[in-house]
Design an enzyme around this catalytic site. Structure first.
Site, PDB file in Angstrom:
ATOM      1  N   CYS A   1       1.014  -1.163   0.127  1.00 13.14           N
ATOM      2  CA  CYS A   1      -0.093  -0.039   0.056  1.00 13.14           C
ATOM      3  C   CYS A   1       0.960   1.171  -0.020  1.00 13.14           C
ATOM      4  CB  CYS A   1      -1.080   0.024   1.297  1.00 13.14           C
ATOM      5  SG  CYS A   1      -2.073   1.524   1.374  1.00 13.14           S
TER       6      CYS A   1
ATOM      7  N   CYS B   1      -4.781   6.721  -3.871  1.00 14.89           N
ATOM      8  CA  CYS B   1      -4.372   5.532  -3.795  1.00 14.89           C
ATOM      9  C   CYS B   1      -2.755   5.462  -4.396  1.00 14.89           C
ATOM     10  CB  CYS B   1      -5.248   4.531  -4.760  1.00 14.89           C
ATOM     11  SG  CYS B   1      -4.447   2.827  -5.027  1.00 14.89           S
TER      12      CYS B   1
HETATM   13  N1  API Z   1      -6.521  -1.973  -1.995  1.00 13.73           N
HETATM   14  C1  API Z   1      -5.055  -2.445  -2.711  1.00 13.73           C
HETATM   15  C2  API Z   1      -3.970  -2.173  -1.513  1.00 13.73           C
HETATM   16  C3  API Z   1      -4.053  -0.808  -0.940  1.00 13.73           C
HETATM   17  C4  API Z   1      -3.497   0.201  -2.067  1.00 13.73           C
HETATM   18  C5  API Z   1      -3.618   1.792  -1.870  1.00 13.73           C
HETATM   19  N2  API Z   1      -4.203   2.112  -0.560  1.00 13.73           N
HETATM   20  C6  API Z   1      -2.397   2.285  -1.930  1.00 13.73           C
HETATM   21  O1  API Z   1      -1.945   3.374  -1.310  1.00 13.73           O
HETATM   22  O2  API Z   1      -1.412   1.793  -2.708  1.00 13.73           O
HETATM   23  C7  API Z   1      -5.260  -3.702  -2.969  1.00 13.73           C
HETATM   24  O3  API Z   1      -5.948  -4.596  -2.512  1.00 13.73           O
HETATM   25  O4  API Z   1      -4.457  -4.195  -3.853  1.00 13.73           O
END
Ligand code: API
Length: 274
Positions: A77, A213
């Site tokens: 993340c 994200c």
């Molecule tokens: N939901 C994403 C993980 C968190 C990604 C996001 N919150 C970031 O800042 O990279 C997944 O299951 O692939």
């Protein structure tokens, strides 16, 4: 038991942070408990939960475990890694003039601490870049790019982001058979000017739009670089209102030294009965 937690936000992508260096929480942090803690009405409310755990001797001082709001563990993340950098530095009384390497399921990530308070993370090298021509939703269009920046991301470049039904369009890509069985995060990007993009993201495991994200904006920025030959760094405007920076070295469609720079702030701390 009473759980002491820290609530942090990385440009609007928000997380419950816990100290599990003694692994005393491992038996209680199951899928249902994490989902309950992330619930926006009946819990603390967050896009995910992040635990600091002991290093596994793979090159980090500590280990980051990341769980989506649905309680499922994910490999990486980007915004969470920046928050993790500040959180782990505080727990460890780390000298912030020095980098802080930590282990993730995607590999070793290193946090460095900027003078302006922003945190930069060196992400693992992205891979699996691919163009899918899907029998697409007319809004998304046919060309959907794919890049794994620690977790999987589908990216559609559109002329407009305002007014998009992100829940519907995001779920369409997130669950598309082209990305099964693991699915993907879904990003919608707009080029504002060369080297400057805006994005909106529907996140796997949150199953809704998030305000930022990190790995998603990185995927969009790197694809923009490949498609337009824009140099490093790329500025990225996110739905939460911040502009973050993605740096990289590029040879063709291969990237190294990928970095993500942006805010990582403590919102509040508290205790909750679990
Ligand atoms: N939901 C994403 C993980 C968190 C990604 C996001 N919150 C970031 O800042 O990279 C997944 O299951 O692939």
């Amino acid at each position: 038991m009473l759980l002491h937690f820290y609530k942090m936000t990385g440009a609007g992508n928000d997380f419950v942070m816990v100290d599990n260096r003694d692994l005393s929480l491992s038996s209680v942090l199951d899928r249902e408990t994490i989902e309950a803690l992330c619930d926006r009405r009946f819990g603390i409310g967050a896009d995910g939960l992040i635990a600091v755990e002991p290093s596994q001797g793979k090159g980090g001082i500590v280990r980051m475990r990341y769980y989506n709001a649905d309680g499922g563990e994910a490999e990486m993340c980007g915004n969470g890694a920046r928050c993790f950098g500040n959180f782990a530095a505080a727990l460890l009384h780390h000298d912030k003039t020095a980098p802080l390497p930590f282990e993730t399921m995607a590999g070793v990530v290193t946090a460095t601490f900027e003078k302006d308070g922003n945190v930069t993370v060196n992400l693992t090298n992205p891979h699996s870049m691919q163009l899918f021509v899907l029998n697409a939703d007319p809004t998304v269009g046919a060309d959907v790019h794919f890049l794994n920046t620690g977790v999987p991301h589908a990216v559609a470049f559109l002329d407009k982001l305002e007014g998009l039904d992100i829940s519907r369009l995001g779920a369409y890509l997130r669950y598309h058979e082209a990305f099964s069985p693991k699915g993907t995060n879904a990003n919608f990007a707009r080029i504002l000017s060369p080297g400057h993009i805006a994005i909106r993201t529907y996140e796997r495991g949150v199953e809704d739009e998030t305000l930022a994200c990190g790995t998603g904006m990185t995927a969009c920025a790197l694809l923009h670089a490949v498609l337009t030959d824009a140099p490093s760094p790329i500025q990225v405007d996110v739905a939460g209102g911040d502009t973050l920076k993605v740096g990289f070295q590029r040879t063709g469609d291969r990237f190294t030294d990928v970095t993500l720079t942006g805010p990582a702030d403590l919102v509040f701390t508290g205790d909750i009965q679990i």
